[in-house]
Motif scaffolding. Sequence first.
Motif, short mmCIF file in Angstrom:
data_model
loop_
_atom_site.label_atom_id
_atom_site.label_comp_id
_atom_site.label_asym_id
_atom_site.label_seq_id
_atom_site.Cartn_x
_atom_site.Cartn_y
_atom_site.Cartn_z
N TYR A 60 -4.08 3.69 9.31
CA TYR A 60 -4.11 4.27 10.66
C TYR A 60 -5.10 3.47 11.49
O TYR A 60 -6.29 3.43 11.15
N ASP A 61 -4.61 2.77 12.52
CA ASP A 61 -5.49 1.88 13.29
C ASP A 61 -5.00 1.74 14.73
O ASP A 61 -4.55 0.67 15.13
N PRO A 62 -5.06 2.89 15.51
CA PRO A 62 -4.56 2.80 16.90
C PRO A 62 -5.33 1.71 17.65
O PRO A 62 -6.54 1.60 17.52
N GLY A 63 -4.59 0.87 18.39
CA GLY A 63 -5.23 -0.24 19.10
C GLY A 63 -5.44 -1.45 18.22
O GLY A 63 -5.89 -2.50 18.67
N LEU A 90 0.82 -1.22 0.00
CA LEU A 90 0.00 0.00 0.00
C LEU A 90 0.85 1.26 0.00
O LEU A 90 0.65 2.18 -0.80
N TYR A 91 1.85 1.33 0.90
CA TYR A 91 2.64 2.57 1.03
C TYR A 91 3.42 2.82 -0.26
O TYR A 91 3.44 3.93 -0.79
N PRO A 134 6.00 -0.64 13.27
CA PRO A 134 4.85 0.12 12.77
C PRO A 134 5.29 1.55 12.39
O PRO A 134 6.34 2.03 12.79
N ARG A 135 4.49 2.23 11.56
CA ARG A 135 4.71 3.64 11.23
C ARG A 135 3.74 4.50 12.03
O ARG A 135 3.20 4.00 13.06
N GLN A 136 3.48 5.75 11.60
CA GLN A 136 2.68 6.67 12.42
C GLN A 136 2.04 7.75 11.57
O GLN A 136 2.39 7.91 10.39
#
Length: 437
Positions: free
Chosen positions: A50-53, A41-42, A418-420
């Motif tokens: 983006y999927d915190p948790g 994807l990137y 992970p990225r951010q």
Amino acid sequence: MTQTADKAETFTLTDNRTGKQVTLPVMKGSTGPDVIDIRKLYAETGCFTYDPGFTSTGSCESQITYIDGDEGVLLHRGYAIDDLAEHATFPEVCYLLLNNHLPNAAEKEEFESILRRHSMVHEQLTRFYSGFRRDAHPMAVLCGVVGALSAFYHDSTDIEDPVQRKIAAHRLIAKIPTIAAMAYKYSVGQPFMYPRNDLSYAENFLYMTFGTPCEPFKVNPVLSKAMDKIFILHADHEQNASTSTVRLAGSSGANPFACIAAGIASLWGPAHGGANEAVLKMLEEIGSVDRIPEIVRRAKDKNDNFRLMGFGHRVYKNYDPRAQVMRKTCHEVLSELGIKDEPLLDIAMELEKIALSDEYFIEKKLYPNVDFYSGIILKAMGFPTSMFTVLFAVARTVGWISQWKEMIEDPVQKIGRPRQLYTGETKRSFVPLAERG
Ligand code: SDX
């Protein structure tokens, strides 16, 4: 391991800012939700997800445990948790998690003999305990001492060697009850008890915890059976927070004993394994069924960060199947011990009844989880509240090390990184001290 992505099974995303489309393969498991393989994807979109948790993110492929949260189903290597709790022993479940099949009689005997032969700890390890304050929380002690194990088995643990991986797994499963029992003994100022090779895994743990050198200790068979069942119910649970911690720590090639210590640290949190201790404290704080309406109101109040401990789950949007078995075991243990009226159980059952009929809990699909009843049983068995999460860690060690082993043996495994989404300051010039306001 992976089912080959069906060419026709793809997912196409459209970037409405540019009209560019990206087509991603969909991977199918043997059961459960399909996954969209976003590994490119990137590179193709310049975007991260983006999927915190990690509510919608699969971190790995696994064949160990499957949970259907909507149906309240939990399978270990395809076997339902209720069947395992009813018909298997914890060592059999350990063997199953590690080897993907239930052991035959010879395999069971050999595995149990291996666990017995590894149940003692190096005598020098006992010195780590005296460094802790007497009132140190047993989870702090467990985390420290299991981490220290990595110092005893670092040079002799080549994680690239399958034989050494298996030995490390056996050592951890065999020694964790001994280390946990020693943490309890240290907290009450009693001498450590050595494991005995004539006892089963659960019997040995109860013996090392509650026995003393002063007199023979007979393990109550109902309690050892309950202990064994409680271990089974806590053995593994897919990619929960502590298991994901172990996998991430292990993905760098770290010592497996140190990785398990990381898992213990994560499990300690009250939102995770620490909930069983928090449930009992909550029930004691409620004190009487008359106060339940007030507690339920607080749990529903958005402005109050109080939560009903032992309720809710990231995956289960139905009754946690483990909680069902735990509730039945709770009644069995209390009646075996002749405990007729346990106020905490009365409060728990009334709380469950009220919560399950309340619109808020129904709408948010909040049901009792594995931690809701376990504390009542453990208290009745004589464990102090501070030991509850330690018992969870004793059981979960087999899940952690089985998942660690699967991760190491996964051909697509790489270091987790992970990225951010960065929302901080963009590049700016340095300000000399004299010019700072
Ligand atoms: C374990 O992951 C695993 O598999 C864990 C485990 C395992 O075996 O490894 O099953 C073991 O950790 C069991 C869970 C033990 N924890 C507790 O009992 C602590 C109390 N429960 C909650 O903190 C909570 O339910 C979690 C942490 C378990 C799950 O939280 P999620 O999935 O992040 O859900 P959320 O916090 O987003 O809650 C969704 C909504 C929220 O309301 P809204 O913001 O949508 O308005 O439900 C509410 C929450 O406020 N809610 C609760 C609640 N749990 C969730 N409200 C009151 N009481 C609760 N217990």
